[in-house]
Scaffold this motif. Structure first.
Motif, PDB file in Angstrom:
ATOM      1  N   ILE A  65      -6.374  47.263  22.254  1.00 48.46           N
ATOM      2  CA  ILE A  65      -6.066  47.675  23.439  1.00 48.46           C
ATOM      3  C   ILE A  65      -5.978  49.384  23.523  1.00 48.46           C
ATOM      4  O   ILE A  65      -5.104  49.995  22.994  1.00 48.46           O
ATOM      5  CB  ILE A  65      -4.767  47.116  24.388  1.00 48.46           C
ATOM      6  CG1 ILE A  65      -5.343  45.610  24.415  1.00 48.46           C
ATOM      7  CG2 ILE A  65      -4.820  47.664  25.573  1.00 48.46           C
ATOM      8  CD1 ILE A  65      -4.090  44.997  25.060  1.00 48.46           C
ATOM      9  N   ASP A  66      -7.015  49.998  23.887  1.00 49.30           N
ATOM     10  CA  ASP A  66      -7.035  51.495  24.008  1.00 49.30           C
ATOM     11  C   ASP A  66      -7.920  51.803  25.161  1.00 49.30           C
ATOM     12  O   ASP A  66      -8.444  50.799  25.952  1.00 49.30           O
ATOM     13  CB  ASP A  66      -7.297  52.299  22.949  1.00 49.30           C
ATOM     14  CG  ASP A  66      -8.729  51.653  22.327  1.00 49.30           C
ATOM     15  OD1 ASP A  66      -9.459  50.959  23.240  1.00 49.30           O
ATOM     16  OD2 ASP A  66      -9.187  52.236  21.418  1.00 49.30           O
ATOM     17  N   TRP A  98     -15.544  40.716  34.170  1.00 44.27           N
ATOM     18  CA  TRP A  98     -13.870  41.144  34.197  1.00 44.27           C
ATOM     19  C   TRP A  98     -13.752  41.980  35.516  1.00 44.27           C
ATOM     20  O   TRP A  98     -12.538  42.004  35.935  1.00 44.27           O
ATOM     21  CB  TRP A  98     -13.684  41.924  33.079  1.00 44.27           C
ATOM     22  CG  TRP A  98     -13.880  41.089  31.840  1.00 44.27           C
ATOM     23  CD1 TRP A  98     -14.836  41.080  30.491  1.00 44.27           C
ATOM     24  CD2 TRP A  98     -12.898  39.859  31.499  1.00 44.27           C
ATOM     25  NE1 TRP A  98     -14.480  39.993  29.870  1.00 44.27           N
ATOM     26  CE2 TRP A  98     -13.271  39.315  30.374  1.00 44.27           C
ATOM     27  CE3 TRP A  98     -11.739  39.570  32.355  1.00 44.27           C
ATOM     28  CZ2 TRP A  98     -12.563  38.277  29.911  1.00 44.27           C
ATOM     29  CZ3 TRP A  98     -11.082  38.392  31.712  1.00 44.27           C
ATOM     30  CH2 TRP A  98     -11.679  37.944  30.596  1.00 44.27           C
ATOM     31  N   LYS A 155     -14.137  46.561  29.239  1.00 46.92           N
ATOM     32  CA  LYS A 155     -13.804  45.540  30.196  1.00 46.92           C
ATOM     33  C   LYS A 155     -14.206  45.860  31.616  1.00 46.92           C
ATOM     34  O   LYS A 155     -14.709  45.084  32.228  1.00 46.92           O
ATOM     35  CB  LYS A 155     -12.377  45.126  30.167  1.00 46.92           C
ATOM     36  CG  LYS A 155     -11.970  44.103  29.107  1.00 46.92           C
ATOM     37  CD  LYS A 155     -10.692  43.425  29.193  1.00 46.92           C
ATOM     38  CE  LYS A 155     -10.523  42.517  30.200  1.00 46.92           C
ATOM     39  NZ  LYS A 155      -9.200  42.049  30.375  1.00 46.92           N
ATOM     40  N   PHE A 189     -11.386  49.977  25.046  1.00 47.65           N
ATOM     41  CA  PHE A 189     -11.308  48.514  25.343  1.00 47.65           C
ATOM     42  C   PHE A 189     -11.130  48.311  27.091  1.00 47.65           C
ATOM     43  O   PHE A 189     -12.162  47.419  27.238  1.00 47.65           O
ATOM     44  CB  PHE A 189     -10.010  47.969  24.760  1.00 47.65           C
ATOM     45  CG  PHE A 189      -9.771  46.509  24.970  1.00 47.65           C
ATOM     46  CD1 PHE A 189     -10.340  45.399  24.201  1.00 47.65           C
ATOM     47  CD2 PHE A 189      -8.804  46.128  25.922  1.00 47.65           C
ATOM     48  CE1 PHE A 189     -10.313  44.234  24.563  1.00 47.65           C
ATOM     49  CE2 PHE A 189      -8.609  44.966  26.407  1.00 47.65           C
ATOM     50  CZ  PHE A 189      -9.380  43.884  25.564  1.00 47.65           C
ATOM     51  N   VAL A 190     -10.254  48.908  27.583  1.00 46.36           N
ATOM     52  CA  VAL A 190     -10.204  48.990  29.244  1.00 46.36           C
ATOM     53  C   VAL A 190     -11.533  49.437  29.750  1.00 46.36           C
ATOM     54  O   VAL A 190     -12.198  48.766  30.717  1.00 46.36           O
ATOM     55  CB  VAL A 190      -8.909  49.769  29.586  1.00 46.36           C
ATOM     56  CG1 VAL A 190      -9.189  49.823  31.195  1.00 46.36           C
ATOM     57  CG2 VAL A 190      -7.760  49.197  29.079  1.00 46.36           C
ATOM     58  N   ASN A 194      -6.615  39.649  26.289  1.00 47.88           N
ATOM     59  CA  ASN A 194      -6.032  40.971  25.918  1.00 47.88           C
ATOM     60  C   ASN A 194      -5.393  40.922  24.529  1.00 47.88           C
ATOM     61  O   ASN A 194      -5.348  42.004  23.820  1.00 47.88           O
ATOM     62  CB  ASN A 194      -5.349  41.861  27.032  1.00 47.88           C
ATOM     63  CG  ASN A 194      -6.126  42.228  28.092  1.00 47.88           C
ATOM     64  OD1 ASN A 194      -7.478  42.049  27.906  1.00 47.88           O
ATOM     65  ND2 ASN A 194      -5.876  42.598  29.241  1.00 47.88           N
ATOM     66  N   LEU A 195      -4.503  40.018  24.400  1.00 47.01           N
ATOM     67  CA  LEU A 195      -3.547  39.874  23.374  1.00 47.01           C
ATOM     68  C   LEU A 195      -3.716  39.001  22.261  1.00 47.01           C
ATOM     69  O   LEU A 195      -3.419  39.242  21.221  1.00 47.01           O
ATOM     70  CB  LEU A 195      -2.051  39.524  23.985  1.00 47.01           C
ATOM     71  CG  LEU A 195      -1.847  40.402  24.988  1.00 47.01           C
ATOM     72  CD1 LEU A 195      -0.389  39.695  25.716  1.00 47.01           C
ATOM     73  CD2 LEU A 195      -1.445  41.930  24.618  1.00 47.01           C
ATOM     74  N   ILE A 226      -3.729  42.950  20.218  1.00 46.98           N
ATOM     75  CA  ILE A 226      -2.783  43.989  20.885  1.00 46.98           C
ATOM     76  C   ILE A 226      -3.210  45.340  20.248  1.00 46.98           C
ATOM     77  O   ILE A 226      -3.494  46.571  21.130  1.00 46.98           O
ATOM     78  CB  ILE A 226      -1.350  43.969  21.050  1.00 46.98           C
ATOM     79  CG1 ILE A 226      -0.634  44.771  22.095  1.00 46.98           C
ATOM     80  CG2 ILE A 226      -0.748  44.090  19.694  1.00 46.98           C
ATOM     81  CD1 ILE A 226       0.590  44.664  22.315  1.00 46.98           C
ATOM     82  N   ASN A 227      -3.866  45.463  19.244  1.00 47.70           N
ATOM     83  CA  ASN A 227      -4.096  46.583  18.203  1.00 47.70           C
ATOM     84  C   ASN A 227      -5.432  47.279  18.905  1.00 47.70           C
ATOM     85  O   ASN A 227      -5.684  48.198  18.717  1.00 47.70           O
ATOM     86  CB  ASN A 227      -4.136  46.250  16.963  1.00 47.70           C
ATOM     87  CG  ASN A 227      -2.708  45.860  16.202  1.00 47.70           C
ATOM     88  OD1 ASN A 227      -1.777  46.408  16.528  1.00 47.70           O
ATOM     89  ND2 ASN A 227      -2.857  44.937  15.471  1.00 47.70           N
ATOM     90  N   ASP A 249     -10.338  40.971  37.503  1.00 46.96           N
ATOM     91  CA  ASP A 249      -9.409  41.908  37.889  1.00 46.96           C
ATOM     92  C   ASP A 249      -9.230  41.983  39.389  1.00 46.96           C
ATOM     93  O   ASP A 249      -7.881  42.298  39.750  1.00 46.96           O
ATOM     94  CB  ASP A 249      -9.613  43.236  37.068  1.00 46.96           C
ATOM     95  CG  ASP A 249      -9.516  43.017  35.707  1.00 46.96           C
ATOM     96  OD1 ASP A 249      -8.764  41.975  34.950  1.00 46.96           O
ATOM     97  OD2 ASP A 249      -9.810  44.186  34.890  1.00 46.96           O
ATOM     98  N   HIS A 265      -6.092  36.558  31.644  1.00 49.14           N
ATOM     99  CA  HIS A 265      -5.956  38.108  31.326  1.00 49.14           C
ATOM    100  C   HIS A 265      -5.166  38.322  29.925  1.00 49.14           C
ATOM    101  O   HIS A 265      -5.580  39.142  29.120  1.00 49.14           O
ATOM    102  CB  HIS A 265      -5.423  38.658  32.377  1.00 49.14           C
ATOM    103  CG  HIS A 265      -5.279  40.326  32.397  1.00 49.14           C
ATOM    104  ND1 HIS A 265      -6.040  40.974  32.500  1.00 49.14           N
ATOM    105  CD2 HIS A 265      -4.027  40.902  31.894  1.00 49.14           C
ATOM    106  CE1 HIS A 265      -5.713  42.371  32.328  1.00 49.14           C
ATOM    107  NE2 HIS A 265      -4.414  42.135  31.889  1.00 49.14           N
TER     108      HIS A 265
END
Length: 146
Positions: free
Chosen positions: A56-57, A70, A64, A60-61, A46-47, A53-54, A74, A42
């Motif tokens: 992830i907003d 995914w 996924k 993005f979520v 994500n990173l 990391i830029n 999760d 995970h």
């Protein structure tokens, strides 16, 4: 055997039926290894993948959570994590709470809270819809019209 005779140390105590503590101990080891794989997978996705990391907003979520792979990743992480944590808390309560009624109440509370959080978390993962409540003035309007 009289009252003053003790069994030799480490003499196995044989009980009939399932040994819940043994299965709980085994679950902690297996779920711990699986959680390490799931959590680091995970974090890596994500990173490290793509923009990192830029990227992830909310979009993005939402992206996924739209993918069944995914979703199951999760949910598996959620289930294993909550059951692992609840089992650990149960073990701590069993070790340190001496009053049997208080211990039983705390173990029940831990189980109920863990079950409730698993159900709610699973519902969120599988029913997540980023377009609920989106209006024309929202930044997501264009994506939700497609």
């Amino acid at each position: 055997m009289n009252a003053s005779t003790l069994d030799a140390p480490r003499t196995p105590q044989r009980r009939k039926g399932s040994n819940f503590e043994k299965w709980g101990w085994l679950y902690m080891r297996v779920s711990g290894v699986l959680l390490i794989v799931l959590i680091f997978g995970h974090l890596f996705v994500n990173l490290m993948v793509g923009e990192g990391i830029n990227a992830i907003d909310f979009g993005f979520v939402a992206g996924k959570l739209a993918d069944p792979f995914w979703q199951w990743w999760d949910v598996l992480m959620l289930w294993l994590g909550f059951i692992h944590g609840a089992n650990g808390m149960r073990t701590i309560v069993n070790d340190y709470v001496l009053n049997t009624k208080v211990r039983a109440a705390l173990v029940w509370i831990i189980g109920i809270v863990a079950a409730l959080m698993i159900v709610l978390g699973t519902l969120v993962v599988f029913t997540f819809d980023p377009c609920i409540g989106v209006t024309e003035s929202s930044a997501l309007w264009a994506q939700c019209q497609a």
